[in-house]
Design a protein around this motif. Sequence first.
Motif, PDB file in Angstrom:
ATOM      1  N   GLY A  63     -11.424  63.216  71.276  1.00 12.03           N
ATOM      2  CA  GLY A  63     -11.578  62.646  72.607  1.00 12.03           C
ATOM      3  C   GLY A  63     -10.837  61.357  72.852  1.00 12.03           C
ATOM      4  O   GLY A  63     -10.327  61.123  73.946  1.00 12.03           O
ATOM      5  N   SER A  64     -10.751  60.492  71.843  1.00 13.23           N
ATOM      6  CA  SER A  64     -10.058  59.211  72.013  1.00 13.23           C
ATOM      7  C   SER A  64      -9.670  58.661  70.646  1.00 13.23           C
ATOM      8  O   SER A  64     -10.158  59.117  69.611  1.00 13.23           O
ATOM      9  N   LYS A  65      -8.833  57.650  70.664  1.00 14.46           N
ATOM     10  CA  LYS A  65      -8.416  57.007  69.418  1.00 14.46           C
ATOM     11  C   LYS A  65      -9.597  56.307  68.758  1.00 14.46           C
ATOM     12  O   LYS A  65      -9.738  56.329  67.523  1.00 14.46           O
ATOM     13  N   LYS A  66     -10.456  55.673  69.543  1.00 12.63           N
ATOM     14  CA  LYS A  66     -11.625  55.001  68.975  1.00 12.63           C
ATOM     15  C   LYS A  66     -12.518  55.989  68.237  1.00 12.63           C
ATOM     16  O   LYS A  66     -13.015  55.700  67.141  1.00 12.63           O
ATOM     17  N   GLU A  67     -12.735  57.152  68.835  1.00 10.49           N
ATOM     18  CA  GLU A  67     -13.566  58.165  68.190  1.00 10.49           C
ATOM     19  C   GLU A  67     -12.912  58.680  66.913  1.00 10.49           C
ATOM     20  O   GLU A  67     -13.601  58.992  65.934  1.00 10.49           O
ATOM     21  N   LEU A  68     -11.598  58.769  66.914  1.00 13.36           N
ATOM     22  CA  LEU A  68     -10.877  59.195  65.716  1.00 13.36           C
ATOM     23  C   LEU A  68     -11.035  58.156  64.602  1.00 13.36           C
ATOM     24  O   LEU A  68     -11.268  58.509  63.438  1.00 13.36           O
ATOM     25  N   ILE A  69     -10.923  56.883  64.950  1.00 16.02           N
ATOM     26  CA  ILE A  69     -11.107  55.810  63.962  1.00 16.02           C
ATOM     27  C   ILE A  69     -12.508  55.895  63.344  1.00 16.02           C
ATOM     28  O   ILE A  69     -12.670  55.802  62.128  1.00 16.02           O
ATOM     29  N   ARG A  70     -13.509  56.097  64.189  1.00 16.41           N
ATOM     30  CA  ARG A  70     -14.883  56.188  63.689  1.00 16.41           C
ATOM     31  C   ARG A  70     -15.061  57.410  62.793  1.00 16.41           C
ATOM     32  O   ARG A  70     -15.750  57.342  61.766  1.00 16.41           O
ATOM     33  N   ALA A  71     -14.433  58.518  63.173  1.00 18.53           N
ATOM     34  CA  ALA A  71     -14.549  59.743  62.373  1.00 18.53           C
ATOM     35  C   ALA A  71     -13.908  59.570  61.003  1.00 18.53           C
ATOM     36  O   ALA A  71     -14.407  60.081  59.995  1.00 18.53           O
ATOM     37  N   VAL A  72     -12.795  58.846  60.957  1.00 18.08           N
ATOM     38  CA  VAL A  72     -12.129  58.569  59.681  1.00 18.08           C
ATOM     39  C   VAL A  72     -13.055  57.763  58.773  1.00 18.08           C
ATOM     40  O   VAL A  72     -13.206  58.083  57.586  1.00 18.08           O
ATOM     41  N   LEU A  73     -13.683  56.716  59.309  1.00 14.65           N
ATOM     42  CA  LEU A  73     -14.602  55.900  58.508  1.00 14.65           C
ATOM     43  C   LEU A  73     -15.850  56.672  58.133  1.00 14.65           C
ATOM     44  O   LEU A  73     -16.391  56.504  57.025  1.00 14.65           O
ATOM     45  N   ALA A  74     -16.333  57.517  59.052  1.00 17.52           N
ATOM     46  CA  ALA A  74     -17.582  58.240  58.812  1.00 17.52           C
ATOM     47  C   ALA A  74     -17.487  59.166  57.606  1.00 17.52           C
ATOM     48  O   ALA A  74     -18.490  59.375  56.907  1.00 17.52           O
ATOM     49  N   ARG A  75     -16.312  59.716  57.339  1.00 15.54           N
ATOM     50  CA  ARG A  75     -16.174  60.602  56.175  1.00 15.54           C
ATOM     51  C   ARG A  75     -16.536  59.863  54.891  1.00 15.54           C
ATOM     52  O   ARG A  75     -17.081  60.449  53.953  1.00 15.54           O
ATOM     53  N   TYR A  76     -16.238  58.584  54.851  1.00 20.51           N
ATOM     54  CA  TYR A  76     -16.562  57.780  53.671  1.00 20.51           C
ATOM     55  C   TYR A  76     -17.965  57.195  53.763  1.00 20.51           C
ATOM     56  O   TYR A  76     -18.719  57.210  52.788  1.00 20.51           O
ATOM     57  N   LEU A  77     -18.304  56.648  54.918  1.00 22.66           N
ATOM     58  CA  LEU A  77     -19.600  55.980  55.067  1.00 22.66           C
ATOM     59  C   LEU A  77     -20.763  56.946  54.892  1.00 22.66           C
ATOM     60  O   LEU A  77     -21.814  56.556  54.369  1.00 22.66           O
ATOM     61  N   ASP A  78     -20.598  58.189  55.329  1.00 26.53           N
ATOM     62  CA  ASP A  78     -21.669  59.178  55.177  1.00 26.53           C
ATOM     63  C   ASP A  78     -21.987  59.455  53.710  1.00 26.53           C
ATOM     64  O   ASP A  78     -23.107  59.870  53.381  1.00 26.53           O
ATOM     65  N   VAL A  79     -21.016  59.229  52.852  1.00 30.63           N
ATOM     66  CA  VAL A  79     -21.218  59.431  51.414  1.00 30.63           C
ATOM     67  C   VAL A  79     -21.631  58.122  50.737  1.00 30.63           C
ATOM     68  O   VAL A  79     -22.586  58.071  49.961  1.00 30.63           O
ATOM     69  N   PHE A  80     -20.911  57.045  51.063  1.00 31.94           N
ATOM     70  CA  PHE A  80     -21.129  55.774  50.367  1.00 31.94           C
ATOM     71  C   PHE A  80     -22.453  55.109  50.709  1.00 31.94           C
ATOM     72  O   PHE A  80     -23.184  54.643  49.823  1.00 31.94           O
ATOM     73  N   MET A  81     -22.795  55.037  51.994  1.00 35.42           N
ATOM     74  CA  MET A  81     -23.972  54.284  52.411  1.00 35.42           C
ATOM     75  C   MET A  81     -25.271  54.802  51.792  1.00 35.42           C
ATOM     76  O   MET A  81     -26.052  54.010  51.243  1.00 35.42           O
TER      77      MET A  81
END
Length: 227
Positions: A63-81
């Motif tokens: 949908g947007s660049k901001k959402e893409l940035i969040r999705a990129v981080l979420a792949r890691y944060l969903d595992v790390f956090m």
Amino acid sequence: MFNLNECFKLIQGHGMASRSDTKTRILDAAEKLFAERGFSETSLRLITSKAEVNLASVNYHFGSKKELIRAVLARYLDVFMPAASNQINRLNTAPAQATLEEILSSLVDPLLDLNALRTEGTTIFLQLLGRGYIESQGHLRWFITTHYGQHLDAFVKAVSASAPHIPPAEMFWRLHFTLGTIVFTMASADALNDIAAAEFGEHNDIEAVIRKVIPYMAAGVSVPVSS
């Protein structure tokens, strides 16, 4: 015998796999470019070129660049956090109060486990966090605190309990100084390792670099406030 229903299932399955593959290619291309160039300097056109997809695909999946940035981080944060929280909870159940160095050290394994998620996942994740920190991506702060706030709270509470002599306002600054230390260290890790190898004969991997900086950060966070 030709089975029309089975044919439709195969076509549908192929379509779903194709969409999933496209989304993954976009995420893989974006994370590398974001880590190398930063969020602001990486255009969607550059991402689509590297991923070999069209712009409509990015808009469809994110949908947007901001959402893409969040999705990129979420792949890691969903595992790390969650993994980091589990380590903190383990320390909290120990008879003795964990030291600040023990708390920071407990995050090493969850960080290193990101290498199993992606090649050089630990380095990429820390570089991405650094980019968000340096470039003042306000939406990322909102995203992280909204989606992973309970994990952050567990970490901050554990750190505060290990250094009760540090007032909350001072702890706020010190934790941000700590993040800044990590950002600089990871951004300069290759150059620092080359210098250490050339001048001191040291050969460090990412784990060695992280473990080197932990005592420094722990000492800085816990040092008494000067009068």
